[in-house]
Design a protein around this motif. Structure first.
Motif, PDB file in Angstrom:
ATOM      1  N   UNK A   1       3.323 -22.787 -36.261  1.00 31.79           N
ATOM      2  CA  UNK A   1       4.040 -21.516 -36.136  1.00 31.79           C
ATOM      3  C   UNK A   1       5.343 -21.564 -36.941  1.00 31.79           C
ATOM      4  N   UNK A   2       5.236 -21.746 -38.266  1.00 34.68           N
ATOM      5  CA  UNK A   2       6.468 -21.806 -39.067  1.00 34.68           C
ATOM      6  C   UNK A   2       7.237 -20.496 -38.996  1.00 34.68           C
ATOM      7  N   UNK A   3       8.541 -20.609 -38.929  1.00 34.39           N
ATOM      8  CA  UNK A   3       9.399 -19.425 -38.872  1.00 34.39           C
ATOM      9  C   UNK A   3      10.849 -19.865 -39.018  1.00 34.39           C
ATOM     10  N   UNK A   4      11.628 -19.065 -39.727  1.00 34.55           N
ATOM     11  CA  UNK A   4      13.073 -19.305 -39.796  1.00 34.55           C
ATOM     12  C   UNK A   4      13.812 -18.495 -38.732  1.00 34.55           C
ATOM     13  N   UNK A   5      13.093 -17.991 -37.765  1.00 38.80           N
ATOM     14  CA  UNK A   5      13.726 -17.240 -36.680  1.00 38.80           C
ATOM     15  C   UNK A   5      14.744 -18.115 -35.962  1.00 38.80           C
ATOM     16  N   UNK A   6      15.868 -17.519 -35.632  1.00 37.50           N
ATOM     17  CA  UNK A   6      16.908 -18.182 -34.838  1.00 37.50           C
ATOM     18  C   UNK A   6      17.354 -19.511 -35.445  1.00 37.50           C
ATOM     19  N   UNK A   7      17.393 -19.569 -36.780  1.00 39.35           N
ATOM     20  CA  UNK A   7      17.846 -20.789 -37.451  1.00 39.35           C
ATOM     21  C   UNK A   7      19.278 -21.144 -37.061  1.00 39.35           C
ATOM     22  N   UNK A   8      20.032 -20.164 -36.610  1.00 42.26           N
ATOM     23  CA  UNK A   8      21.421 -20.410 -36.231  1.00 42.26           C
ATOM     24  C   UNK A   8      21.520 -21.368 -35.048  1.00 42.26           C
ATOM     25  N   UNK A   9      20.521 -21.371 -34.164  1.00 46.09           N
ATOM     26  CA  UNK A   9      20.550 -22.322 -33.050  1.00 46.09           C
ATOM     27  C   UNK A   9      20.439 -23.758 -33.547  1.00 46.09           C
TER      28      UNK A   9
ATOM     29  N   UNK B   1      -1.670 -16.499 -40.620  1.00 44.89           N
ATOM     30  CA  UNK B   1      -2.262 -16.448 -39.282  1.00 44.89           C
ATOM     31  C   UNK B   1      -2.145 -17.808 -38.612  1.00 44.89           C
ATOM     32  N   UNK B   2      -1.571 -17.863 -37.427  1.00 43.44           N
ATOM     33  CA  UNK B   2      -1.543 -19.137 -36.685  1.00 43.44           C
ATOM     34  C   UNK B   2      -2.927 -19.432 -36.125  1.00 43.44           C
ATOM     35  N   UNK B   3      -3.124 -20.623 -35.546  1.00 44.14           N
ATOM     36  CA  UNK B   3      -4.423 -20.929 -34.918  1.00 44.14           C
ATOM     37  C   UNK B   3      -4.790 -19.873 -33.881  1.00 44.14           C
ATOM     38  N   UNK B   4      -5.993 -19.358 -33.981  1.00 44.45           N
ATOM     39  CA  UNK B   4      -6.424 -18.307 -33.066  1.00 44.45           C
ATOM     40  C   UNK B   4      -6.144 -16.916 -33.577  1.00 44.45           C
ATOM     41  N   UNK B   5      -5.416 -16.809 -34.707  1.00 37.61           N
ATOM     42  CA  UNK B   5      -5.122 -15.507 -35.286  1.00 37.61           C
ATOM     43  C   UNK B   5      -3.906 -14.847 -34.663  1.00 37.61           C
ATOM     44  N   UNK B   6      -3.435 -13.793 -35.342  1.00 40.00           N
ATOM     45  CA  UNK B   6      -2.284 -13.036 -34.835  1.00 40.00           C
ATOM     46  C   UNK B   6      -2.686 -12.234 -33.598  1.00 40.00           C
ATOM     47  N   UNK B   7      -1.797 -12.134 -32.604  1.00 35.25           N
ATOM     48  CA  UNK B   7      -2.055 -11.201 -31.504  1.00 35.25           C
ATOM     49  C   UNK B   7      -2.173  -9.777 -32.041  1.00 35.25           C
ATOM     50  N   UNK B   8      -2.968  -8.955 -31.369  1.00 36.09           N
ATOM     51  CA  UNK B   8      -3.185  -7.579 -31.836  1.00 36.09           C
ATOM     52  C   UNK B   8      -1.877  -6.817 -31.971  1.00 36.09           C
ATOM     53  N   UNK B   9      -0.955  -7.063 -31.051  1.00 38.32           N
ATOM     54  CA  UNK B   9       0.316  -6.349 -31.078  1.00 38.32           C
ATOM     55  C   UNK B   9       1.085  -6.662 -32.356  1.00 38.32           C
ATOM     56  N   UNK B  10       1.134  -7.949 -32.727  1.00 42.82           N
ATOM     57  CA  UNK B  10       1.850  -8.344 -33.936  1.00 42.82           C
ATOM     58  C   UNK B  10       1.136  -7.827 -35.176  1.00 42.82           C
ATOM     59  N   UNK B  11      -0.201  -7.846 -35.176  1.00 36.18           N
ATOM     60  CA  UNK B  11      -0.949  -7.322 -36.317  1.00 36.18           C
ATOM     61  C   UNK B  11      -0.645  -5.846 -36.524  1.00 36.18           C
ATOM     62  N   UNK B  12      -0.584  -5.079 -35.439  1.00 43.51           N
ATOM     63  CA  UNK B  12      -0.238  -3.660 -35.564  1.00 43.51           C
ATOM     64  C   UNK B  12       1.183  -3.499 -36.083  1.00 43.51           C
TER      65      UNK B  12
END
Length: 497
Positions: free
Chosen positions: A114-122, A367-378
């Protein structure tokens, strides 16, 4: 590994990543945090990706290149602090551990998939506080010249903390008050506090956003400042193994030293760490436990700088503590190394799909393992459709406001952002029905409002700001995914021309 691929690969928290890209775009247009837009995060959170964008001209490279700059800036401070206070094995292990926390593009506690630069400030805040914890140890070669180096390093860490996320700066200041009674270290502590204060005065002379930043912090605290006991217990449970190792190291070290100050230091590592993680969005990663354990192991080592070997039955356990701490640091080192390597590989291969906006070709979603949740895909599909919709309008699509968590369109289309709005809106985190920016302030410079049917928190925001939109904006376009509003006066001016 961060800078050269020049791409952001994301599989989680894309809405959070868009905040920082939008912030870099705002700064590129001359806006100043807490002066031209509201934010409870410090200005460095936006200037770091802005620096990456300035050097690359590419929003995909903005955050990874910005973090590469942060790594370069932290390196001499790490060398000074770790090299002057720890034995080479402990210095190397903790240094690698801290470097990888800064570099690994995942939220602490997340899977490498689940790579992401989200909340890198923490991650920046944890590393700054971790280095300050090491300074609890007296340097091996104390002298006036080293005091100056320590003061400069400490001032740097405090300033980075305060102007990234203020809670880490407050924790760092509290730690210095614990170190202050140590006569051997008092000179550099006082000097560092004075330098930090003077630097803040100088920064305010140019920034002039401190008062508004404090007000934005207070507004966010009114919304999400409190946490129940259940949240604290959850964080303690999810970090139980780390707490157990830290307790073992601390028990032996304090039994040997019989020092009340060491007991206070242990309490700080635990208390400050739990308090910080409890107001963050990650469940694992009380980094103060790792750094605190390293400090205590160094104090309890068989041969300590300026000390003597422990005697009796405590000798072998005390001598084994450095090895125990190295083993303690090893799993997160491996984990974060794998995360960094994976992101670099995916970025080099241009994996995933872009967000469908002209300026976002190198901001890519995998896409992470199992694919994106429907909500995120929308949500991602709506970004694509919203961008196409804005480009089809008969008027210039500029000064756009999205009535949702974040605004991808100003940066994604390369158009001027509005002034006086906010970097993001997170329901029950920095806004709710009791604490919010007045609509006449929030929409004062807005020409176009995008209201999504499917958003992160668009429904409560529509209930809050819907009456103002109906009174001051006209519906310009409506699709199954979006409703576009145009400022009524702007429409009248356009028709007059």
């Amino acid at each position: 590994m961060l800078a050269l691929p020049g791409r952001t690969i994301n599989a989680a928290f894309i809405n959070d990543v868009l905040i920082f890209i939008d912030g870099a775009h705002r700064i590129d247009f001359g806006q100043v945090p807490n002066h031209d837009f509201h934010t409870a995060l410090g200005p460095l959170v936006f200037y770091i990706p802005a620096a990456g964008y300035f050097l690359s001209g590419n929003f995909g490279a903005a955050i990874p290149l910005g973090m590469a700059i942060v790594l370069v800036a932290f390196t001499p401070v790490m060398v000074r602090i770790l090299g002057s206070r720890l034995s080479p094995p402990l210095a190397a292990a903790l240094g690698i551990f801290l470097v990888l926390i800064l570099a690994a593009p995942i939220n602490l506690g997340s899977s490498i998939w689940y790579p992401s630069f989200a909340m890198f400030y923490n991650r920046i805040g944890w590393v700054a506080l971790g280095l300050l914890l090491v300074m609890y140890l007296a340097p091996q070669s104390p002298n006036r010249r080293n005091d100056i180096a320590d003061a400069l390093a400490t001032a740097f860490l405090l300033l980075v903390s305060f102007y990234t996320k203020a809670t880490y700066g407050l924790a760092g200041t509290g730690l210095l008050l614990i170190i202050l009674p140590d006569r051997q270290q008092r000179r550099w502590v006082v000097t560092a506090l004075l330098l930090t204060g003077l630097a803040m005065v100088a920064i305010e002379f140019f920034w002039r956003g401190t008062v508004q930043h404090i007000e934005d912090l207070r507004a966010a605290a009114r919304v999400s400042g409190g946490h129940d006991m259940g949240s604290i217990l959850k964080n303690l449970r999810e970090n139980l193994s780390d707490l157990t190792v830290f307790a073992a190291v601390a028990s032996l070290a304090i039994w040997q030293s019989r020092s009340p100050r060491d007991l206070i230091f242990c309490g700080f590592c635990l208390g400050a760490g739990v308090a910080l993680i409890n107001q963050n969005a990650h469940s694992w990663g009380i980094i103060t436990l790792y750094c605190g354990a390293t400090v205590l192991a160094q104090k309890a080592a068989w041969f300590r700088p300026g000390g003597t070997a422990p005697a009796g039955r405590l000798a072998r356990p005390a001598g084994a503590l450095p090895l125990l701490v190295v083993l303690f640091l090893l799993p997160p080192i491996v984990h974060h190394s794998a995360a960094l390597a994976l992101h670099t590989t995916l970025a080099a291969e241009k994996a995933g799909q872009s967000l469908g906006l002209p300026q976002f070709d190198d901001v890519r979603e995998v896409d992470p393992p199992g694919g994106e949740p429907d909500f995120i895909r929308r949500y991602l599909d709506n970004i694509v459709s919203g961008g196409a919709l804005l480009q089809s309008l008969p008027i210039p699509a500029e000064r756009i406001f999205v009535l949702d968590f974040a605004n991808p369109f100003s940066a994604g289309l390369g158009v001027p952002p509005p002034t006086g709005d906010t970097a993001w809106l997170h329901w029950n985190r920095n806004i709710n029905e009791k604490a919010y920016i007045p609509p006449e302030v929030l929409f004062a410079d807005v020409k176009i409002v995008m209201v999504p049917k499917t958003g992160i928190n668009s429904l409560p925001l529509q209930e809050l700001y819907g009456p103002f939109l109906s009174a001051n904006f006209d519906v310009m376009r409506k699709t199954p995914e979006w409703t576009i509003y145009q400022w009524r006066k702007a429409k009248a001016q356009s028709e007059a021309r």
